[in-house]
Motif scaffolding. Structure first.
Motif, PDB file in Angstrom:
ATOM      1  N   ALA A  94       0.734  -1.261  -0.096  1.00  0.00           N
ATOM      2  CA  ALA A  94      -0.007   0.071   0.176  1.00  0.00           C
ATOM      3  C   ALA A  94       1.013   1.195  -0.137  1.00  0.00           C
ATOM      4  CB  ALA A  94      -0.819  -0.064   1.299  1.00  0.00           C
ATOM      5  N   ILE A  95       0.894   2.079  -0.961  1.00  0.00           N
ATOM      6  CA  ILE A  95       1.827   3.118  -1.329  1.00  0.00           C
ATOM      7  C   ILE A  95       1.489   4.251  -0.216  1.00  0.00           C
ATOM      8  CG2 ILE A  95       2.657   4.745  -2.743  1.00  0.00           C
ATOM      9  CD1 ILE A  95       1.966   2.779  -5.178  1.00  0.00           C
ATOM     10  N   GLU A  96       2.244   4.688   0.343  1.00  0.00           N
ATOM     11  CA  GLU A  96       2.369   5.605   1.609  1.00  0.00           C
ATOM     12  C   GLU A  96       3.864   6.578   1.668  1.00  0.00           C
ATOM     13  OE1 GLU A  96       1.852   3.182   4.729  1.00  0.00           O
ATOM     14  OE2 GLU A  96      -0.448   2.872   4.556  1.00  0.00           O
ATOM     15  N   ILE A  97       3.996   7.026   0.412  1.00  0.00           N
ATOM     16  CA  ILE A  97       5.408   7.904   0.307  1.00  0.00           C
ATOM     17  C   ILE A  97       5.274   9.112   1.410  1.00  0.00           C
ATOM     18  CG2 ILE A  97       6.927   8.908  -0.873  1.00  0.00           C
ATOM     19  CD1 ILE A  97       5.630   7.000  -3.366  1.00  0.00           C
ATOM     20  N   THR A  98       6.331   9.099   2.240  1.00  0.00           N
ATOM     21  CA  THR A  98       6.432  10.431   3.130  1.00  0.00           C
ATOM     22  C   THR A  98       7.503  10.876   2.957  1.00  0.00           C
ATOM     23  OG1 THR A  98       7.284   8.989   4.889  1.00  0.00           O
ATOM     24  CG2 THR A  98       4.899   9.397   4.713  1.00  0.00           C
ATOM     25  N   ARG A  99       7.914  12.095   3.506  1.00  0.00           N
ATOM     26  CA  ARG A  99       9.178  13.037   3.417  1.00  0.00           C
ATOM     27  C   ARG A  99      10.138  12.185   4.129  1.00  0.00           C
ATOM     28  NH1 ARG A  99       9.283  18.660   2.437  1.00  0.00           N
ATOM     29  NH2 ARG A  99       7.597  19.192   1.125  1.00  0.00           N
ATOM     30  N   ALA A 100      11.506  12.582   3.527  1.00  0.00           N
ATOM     31  CA  ALA A 100      12.751  12.008   4.125  1.00  0.00           C
ATOM     32  C   ALA A 100      13.166  12.721   5.492  1.00  0.00           C
ATOM     33  CB  ALA A 100      13.755  11.992   3.090  1.00  0.00           C
ATOM     34  N   VAL A 101      13.800  11.985   6.323  1.00  0.00           N
ATOM     35  CA  VAL A 101      14.284  12.526   7.528  1.00  0.00           C
ATOM     36  C   VAL A 101      15.694  12.064   7.501  1.00  0.00           C
ATOM     37  CG1 VAL A 101      14.163  12.246   9.889  1.00  0.00           C
ATOM     38  CG2 VAL A 101      11.850  12.206   8.914  1.00  0.00           C
ATOM     39  N   ALA A 102      16.427  13.166   7.282  1.00  0.00           N
ATOM     40  CA  ALA A 102      17.943  12.962   7.161  1.00  0.00           C
ATOM     41  C   ALA A 102      18.628  12.650   8.391  1.00  0.00           C
ATOM     42  CB  ALA A 102      18.627  14.135   6.597  1.00  0.00           C
ATOM     43  N   LEU A 103      19.281  11.572   8.209  1.00  0.00           N
ATOM     44  CA  LEU A 103      20.150  11.249   9.678  1.00  0.00           C
ATOM     45  C   LEU A 103      21.646  11.988   9.549  1.00  0.00           C
ATOM     46  CD1 LEU A 103      19.873   7.238   9.203  1.00  0.00           C
ATOM     47  CD2 LEU A 103      18.078   9.011  10.674  1.00  0.00           C
ATOM     48  N   LYS A 104      22.025  12.065  10.649  1.00  0.00           N
ATOM     49  CA  LYS A 104      23.397  13.097  10.778  1.00  0.00           C
ATOM     50  C   LYS A 104      24.449  12.183  11.461  1.00  0.00           C
ATOM     51  CE  LYS A 104      21.117  17.339  11.279  1.00  0.00           C
ATOM     52  NZ  LYS A 104      21.409  18.570  11.046  1.00  0.00           N
TER      53      LYS A 104
END
Length: 104
Positions: A94-104
């Motif tokens: 089930a496609i549920e594309i969300t924004r990326a959360v960048a890792l530091k």
């Protein structure tokens, strides 16, 4: 991921310029050709031989190791991003594309 010139490339959680997941291509598209992209709904997915199969209800994420590949464990490496793309419902995503959360 869509480039500035309008061309598309496989999204990659380890490359800041390719983290914008816009959808899923369900058929092969030759370079320079038109194709269809799924932005929502459900799609069938293929599993790589030798990998443990995720189960229904698992969230899948964009891989930071192999562009265009989905993984059940989100990336953890510095410089990568966590990008949820959907939830397994039986043998479909089930496609549920969300924004990326960048890792530091």
């Amino acid at each position: 991921s869509i480039r500035n010139d309008g061309s598309m490339v496989m999204a990659d959680a380890s490359d800041p310029s390719r983290r914008n997941v816009v959808g899923f291509v369900t058929d092969s598209i030759a370079n320079g050709s038109a194709g269809r992209i799924r932005f929502g709904g459900t799609i069938g997915i293929r599993y790589q031989p030798g990998h443990e199969l995720p189960i229904s209800g698992n969230k899948l994420f964009l891989s930071a190791e192999e562009p265009g590949t989905l993984v059940k464990v989100p990336p953890t490496g510095a410089g990568s991003a966590v990008i949820p793309v959907g939830t397994l419902v039986g043998a479909e995503l089930a496609i549920e594309i969300t924004r990326a959360v960048a890792l530091k």
